[in-house]
Write an enzyme that holds these catalytic residues in place. Structure first.
Site, PDB file in Angstrom:
ATOM      1  N   ASP A 191       5.362  41.045  50.491  1.00 36.53           N
ATOM      2  CA  ASP A 191       5.440  42.288  49.721  1.00 36.53           C
ATOM      3  C   ASP A 191       6.831  42.892  49.946  1.00 36.53           C
ATOM      4  O   ASP A 191       7.140  43.362  51.042  1.00 36.53           O
ATOM      5  CB  ASP A 191       4.339  43.230  50.242  1.00 36.53           C
ATOM      6  N   HIS A 192       7.657  42.880  48.916  1.00 39.57           N
ATOM      7  CA  HIS A 192       9.041  43.319  49.104  1.00 39.57           C
ATOM      8  C   HIS A 192       9.173  44.833  49.257  1.00 39.57           C
ATOM      9  O   HIS A 192      10.245  45.345  49.563  1.00 39.57           O
ATOM     10  CB  HIS A 192       9.933  42.819  47.964  1.00 39.57           C
ATOM     11  N   ARG A 193       8.088  45.548  49.089  1.00 40.24           N
ATOM     12  CA  ARG A 193       8.189  46.993  49.299  1.00 40.24           C
ATOM     13  C   ARG A 193       8.414  47.290  50.776  1.00 40.24           C
ATOM     14  O   ARG A 193       8.987  48.311  51.132  1.00 40.24           O
ATOM     15  CB  ARG A 193       6.905  47.695  48.825  1.00 40.24           C
ATOM     16  N   ILE A 194       7.886  46.393  51.635  1.00 47.34           N
ATOM     17  CA  ILE A 194       7.990  46.672  53.065  1.00 47.34           C
ATOM     18  C   ILE A 194       8.729  45.571  53.823  1.00 47.34           C
ATOM     19  O   ILE A 194       9.327  45.819  54.855  1.00 47.34           O
ATOM     20  CB  ILE A 194       6.588  46.893  53.696  1.00 47.34           C
ATOM     21  N   PRO A 215       4.930  43.823  44.112  1.00 44.10           N
ATOM     22  CA  PRO A 215       6.160  43.060  43.910  1.00 44.10           C
ATOM     23  C   PRO A 215       6.383  42.096  45.081  1.00 44.10           C
ATOM     24  O   PRO A 215       6.564  42.534  46.214  1.00 44.10           O
ATOM     25  CB  PRO A 215       7.237  44.132  43.863  1.00 44.10           C
TER      26      PRO A 215
END
Lengths: 571, 468
Positions: free
Chosen positions: B440-443, B270
């Site tokens: 990377d929007h997870r991190i 994502p």
């Protein structure tokens, strides 16, 4: 020579009588030997083309020169390493492979002052370039196969995403295993106080050995255990990259899209298992008319149905690879095929790589055998059934023995070790003849193949000659609970026996963990246990060993139980 | 019910009871099957003799054409993956035609022979058998193969073979891999009619599958350096596009395949994007000064990004398992470079630690190596942050795809004179470039990226620190 014999310890008397004993004539001896060992010879893929080979001893020389710096003794002798005599050592073993290691261990146990000479690395072929690293690769291929077998996984209710592998990591696993086993071996020798002498060993005279450049030592007895190297037929150019032997293949430096394997013995078969699991396509080139020569025909047929036909493998039988050129200048590896009988050209193969698995050749050049009037036969050191080396006059050379691949009796690591132990027993004054028919052999494909004793055709031939009856019993893995639990019902165990007295002539297993299962049968053969007695042995349920239990029980033996089942000793 | 049957099958009354037994079952499925079975010619199918059997080989036909069979009699011996087994007939009749001969292989469920009820039907059955064996490859192929234009039906081999035959002066010249040969036999594809697309013009299993009209199965255990657990390749290949005549198909090179694979893989991450305008007057001035010393704009930007990353380690981190941050110990700037038909990302390792001149020198070496295709794996896959610059083409802004295994990628546009109003309301013209970072929007969250870009912008606008 004679004086030294009479001076030596109590064991010498038996040795004198042994050397006085009439030894078979050289030629009859070889005729006899051939009839004893054809199975093992073919099993190892060694065929008639072994004649007239030339060994390059460059490897030995290189190894020697590399090691020259470390000529000092690696370990100091411990106090319990035998009693000193007029010799430097009681026993010197040339070659620290599995055979030499087994002999050394047993010698120390028997109180002999022992040294082992190694010109290359401890562990020899088996540990460094053979059985050991190949098992690491096969462990990987077995798991790959399982993970790729969607049907198999589904049957378990398992879901696995696409399996992949990292070639370097697989290769590292094999190398790490080899170095671990090598250090185990080295440590066990050091711990026992065996002197490890570094350098190539040469026999310079009776009871005299030179190692390295100019270190000469004396020994009461000498064992030659120099092993073997991959055999490469002439016309084949090995470049170590695209045309390789098992030595190179075990490093797994690349996984070709398409590899031709010359020879379908157990080395070729195991590598086909590895390569197809890693995604290669394989073409076998076999000189004999059928694949997997040396296996029991029935087992071979089943093995072909499971290990060859459904896999990405095709084959050419009855053809020789007369010329193999490595890939270069953007051209693939080319293999010229000729008919094995008529020698007519049978076309050309163009592949990405070729693995030469045509067997192994003894590594005996530079041993100095000419100094003691011994001539090798096709490179093999001639020995009698007690592994005593035979000279050109057909007489056995006192105090000189040869074990393992170098004598060619049975080219298996554990056979070499067993021969070594047998020799040590004799050296210690106890006559011992090794029963080769009780030595099992295994091929670690998925599933595995294992065998001990005679194949069915061999047994029938023997029976006809000696006038006894032969029966065959078979059981399937499909009937075994544990095999079914593992969803591995594919497999067959076959027992060849004498119905009159219950003697086991041969056992052949194809199926899950066959290599581990064979020992019940090989021990029975070694101990002379009869089937009618084995029937009463209890096997844990549910285990794969019940396949053999079933096998023994299905045999129809006319003789009665030879000895009553023993009373329990302790309550 | 009965009348319906009768109208479709005129010979109903004459047929034996056994033959029509299935009609007694009141389920629509067997009924339909009966309708499609023409008259009284039945097909003998390759049976599934084991749960794992996918194809069988005819060992021998016990009966020959014209023999009268009765129900339960053994007709043929089939070799499965497990054993040789006799196959019995379920119906009485006459073995009219053998479709798959001895030694041949057929997939499970494929017709291997035809059974006629009476002698009258034998001729009909024979004709049918002929049609079968001619088109059996398409017959045995899975159902969907029927609707789209079946690419090159192997039956129309008339046109292609002559040239192939000419090229092959010897009978051994056509090279097919072992598995390709197996597939060709199974699907009755004439190998001689194919042109191989594999190495050295080899016919590969894929060529056979294409010729047989089989959608390519997931390729077996392909793997080499790819340790990344390929998230089950999306079934993009399921949709087929209409073929435009005359188009040429050029297979991917290794590099292009790697790009393709990475791009598909990137879909599982994502991502989001943040843009930032950066004034470059000071940078341009510095560039003019250091240019004679061999410093390139790439090196300047890489150095600036690296210095900014040093202050914002999260932007230099990676999300490997979807559960944790992996903070990379070094700042390795990968820079995207187009190389004849491919794309590669040479990596400037420890870009924050090397000085500008060393960095420029290093970059020059890397580009030379890349052109000569001599980059070592660690020189193109050890990046922790990627820089992609299309400014030299006049592109003002664009958006980059985040390469797998990295946290962020920076897309740099061209620097253009822009009218800006300062705090006091004075207008001036300043060079500005648009920088767009995909992360990377997870991190990496929006604020992280904004803060990073702010730092980056400060460094670029006061570039003296770059030369230190």
């Amino acid at each position: 020579m004679q004086s030294s014999l009479s001076l030596s310890l109590s064991s010498s008397s038996s040795i004198v009588t042994r050397s006085d004993r009439k030894v078979l004539q050289g030629n009859t001896f070889f005729a006899g030997k051939c009839s004893i060992t054809p199975r093992s010879l073919r099993f190892c893929g060694l065929r008639s083309e072994v004649y007239g080979l030339q060994y390059s001893n460059s490897a030995r020389l290189v190894a020697a020169s590399l090691n020259r710096r470390h000529l000092k003794k690696v370990s100091a002798a411990l106090s319990d390493n035998g009693t000193p005599s007029k010799f430097d050592y009681d026993l010197v073993i040339i070659g620290a492979g599995v055979g030499g290691h087994g002999a050394a261990l047993h010698a120390v146990e028997k109180g002999l002052k022992t040294a082992i000479i190694e010109g290359d690395v401890i562990g020899g072929t088996c540990v460094n370039r053979g059985c050991v690293p190949s098992k690491a690769l096969l462990a990987v291929s077995g798991r790959m196969r399982e993970l790729q077998n969607e049907h198999h996984m589904k049957a378990f209710g398992l879901q696995v995403a696409a399996a992949g592998y990292d070639r370097q990591a697989v290769s590292d696993h094999a190398n790490n295993l080899a170095s671990k086993i090598r250090s185990n071996l080295t440590n066990s020798l050091k711990a026992l106080g065996v002197d490890i002498l570094t350098g190539a060993g040469t026999v310079v005279g009776p009871q005299k050995v030179k190692y390295g450049t100019d270190n000469v030592i004396t020994a009461r007895d000498i064992i030659i255990a120099t092993g073997s190297v991959p055999f490469v037929p002439k016309g084949i150019e090995v470049d170590g990259k695209t045309v390789i032997t098992s030595d190179h293949a075990l490093k797994l430096e690349f996984v070709p899209d398409w590899i031709a394997i010359v020879g379908s013995g157990y080395i070729g078969l195991e590598f086909s298992d590895v390569y197809t699991a890693l995604g290669s396509e394989v073409t076998f080139v076999e000189a004999l008319d059928q694949l997997m020569p040396g296996f029991d025909p029935e087992i071979g047929k089943l093995a072909q149905r499971v290990l060859i036909n459904p896999r990405k493998i095709d084959y050419h039988t009855g053809v020789f690879a007369s010329k193999i050129t490595p890939a270069k200048d953007g051209k693939p590896v080319t293999i010229e095929l000729i008919d094995a009988k008529t020698k007519e050209p049978k076309g050309t193969l163009e592949v990405d790589a070729a693995l030469i698995a045509t067997g192994r050749a003894p590594y005996t050049s530079g041993l100095g055998l000419e100094n003691i009037n011994v001539e090798t036969q096709r490179g093999f050191v001639p020995v009698d059934e007690r592994m005593r080396v035979i000279d050109t006059n057909g007489k056995s050379v006192p105090h000189l023995y040869c074990i393992g691949d170098a004598n060619g009796k049975m080219m298996l690591a554990h056979a070499a070790s067993a021969q070594g132990i047998s020799v040590v027993e004799q050296v210690c004054g106890k006559d011992h003849v090794l029963n080769h028919s009780s030595i099992p052999a295994a091929c670690f494909t998925h599933p595995e193949i294992s065998m001990v004793g005679l194949t069915e055709p061999q047994a029938r031939e023997k029976a006809e000659k000696e006038g006894f009856e032969v029966s065959v019993a078979k059981t399937s893995f499909k009937a075994n609970t544990k095999a079914l639990a593992e969803n591995e019902g594919e497999g067959l165990a076959k027992l060849i026996y004498r119905p009159d007295n219950g003697e086991i002539l041969g056992v052949h297993i194809f199926g899950l963990h066959a290599a581990d299962l064979i020992h019940e049968a090989s021990n029975a053969i070694a101990m002379g246990t009869r089937i009618q007695d084995l029937k009463f042995a209890v096997h844990a349920h549910p285990t794969l060993s019940e396949v053999l239990d079933e096998l023994f029980k299905s045999a129809k033996v006319k003789a009665d139980v030879s000895s009553p089942v023993g009373e329990p000793v302790a309550a | 019910m009965a009348s319906l049957l009768q109208s479709r099958v005129p010979s109903f009354s004459s047929s034996s009871g056994i033959q029509w037994r299935p009609s007694a079952v009141f389920s629509s499925i067997p009924r339909r099957r009966i309708f499609t079975v023409q008259a009284k010619i039945r097909e003998i199918f390759m049976p599934a003799l084991s749960s794992t059997m996918t194809e069988g080989k005819i060992v021998s036909w016990i009966k020959s054409e014209g023999d009268v069979l009765s129900k339960g009699e053994s007709v043929v011996v089939v070799e499965s993956d497990k054993a040789d087994m006799d196959v019995e007939t379920f119906y009485d009749g006459i073995l009219a035609a053998i479709v798959v001969g001895e030694g041949e292989v057929a997939p499970v469920g494929a017709p291997i022979g035809l059974l006629a009820e009476t002698e009258n039907e034998i001729a009909e059955a024979k004709a049918k058998a002929k049609a079968k064996s001619a088109g059996s490859s398409s017959q045995s192929a899975p159902p969907p193969a029927a609707s789209p234009p079946p690419p090159p039906p192997p039956a129309v081999a008339a046109a292609p073979p002559p040239p192939a035959a000419k090229v092959a002066d010897g009978p051994t010249k056509i090279v097919a891999t072992p598995y390709a040969k197996k597939l060709a036999k199974q699907h009755k594809v004439d190998i001689n009619s194919l042109v191989g697309t594999g190495n050295f013009g080899r016919i590969t299993p894929a060529d056979i599958e294409a010729a047989a009209g089989i959608p390519p199965k997931k390729s077996a255990p392909v793997a080499s350096v790819t340790t990344v657990a390929a998230a089950a390749a999306p079934k993009a290949s399921a949709t087929t596009f209409p073929e435009i005549p005359g188009s040429t198909v050029v297979p991917f090179t290794t590099m292009q395949s790697a790009v393709s694979k990475n791009m598909v893989e990137s879909l599982s991450v994502p991502t989001f994007r943040v843009g930032y305008p950066v004034a470059t007057d000071a940078l341009d001035a510095l560039y003019e000064k250091v240019k004679p010393k061999g410093v390139t704009m790439t090196a300047l930007l890489a150095k600036a990004a690296a210095m900014a990353l040093a202050q914002h380690p999260v932007v230099n981190s990676t999300c490997k398992d979807g559960k944790s941050f992996t903070y990379n110990s070094s700042i390795n700037i990968a820079v995207a470079v187009a190389i004849n038909g491919g794309l590669i990302t040479p990596v400037l390792q420890d870009a924050d630690k090397l000085d500008l001149y060393l960095l420029s020198q290093k970059w020059k070496e890397l580009v030379e190596k890349a052109r000569a295709k001599q980059l070592q794996p660690h020189e193109y896959n050890s990046g922790t942050f990627t820089l992609s610059n299309l400014g030299m083409f006049g592109v003002d802004k664009f958006d980059a795809i985040l390469p797998p295994g990295q946290g962020a990628i920076m897309a740099v546009g061209a620097s253009k004179p822009t009218v800006v109003a300062d705090a006091d309301g004075f207008f001036s013209v300043k060079s500005k470039m648009l920088v767009n970072v995909t992360a990377d929007h997870r991190i990496i969250y929006g604020a992280d990226l904004a803060a990073f870009l702010q730092t980056f912008s400060k460094i670029v606008e006061n570039p003296e620190s770059l030369t230190m």
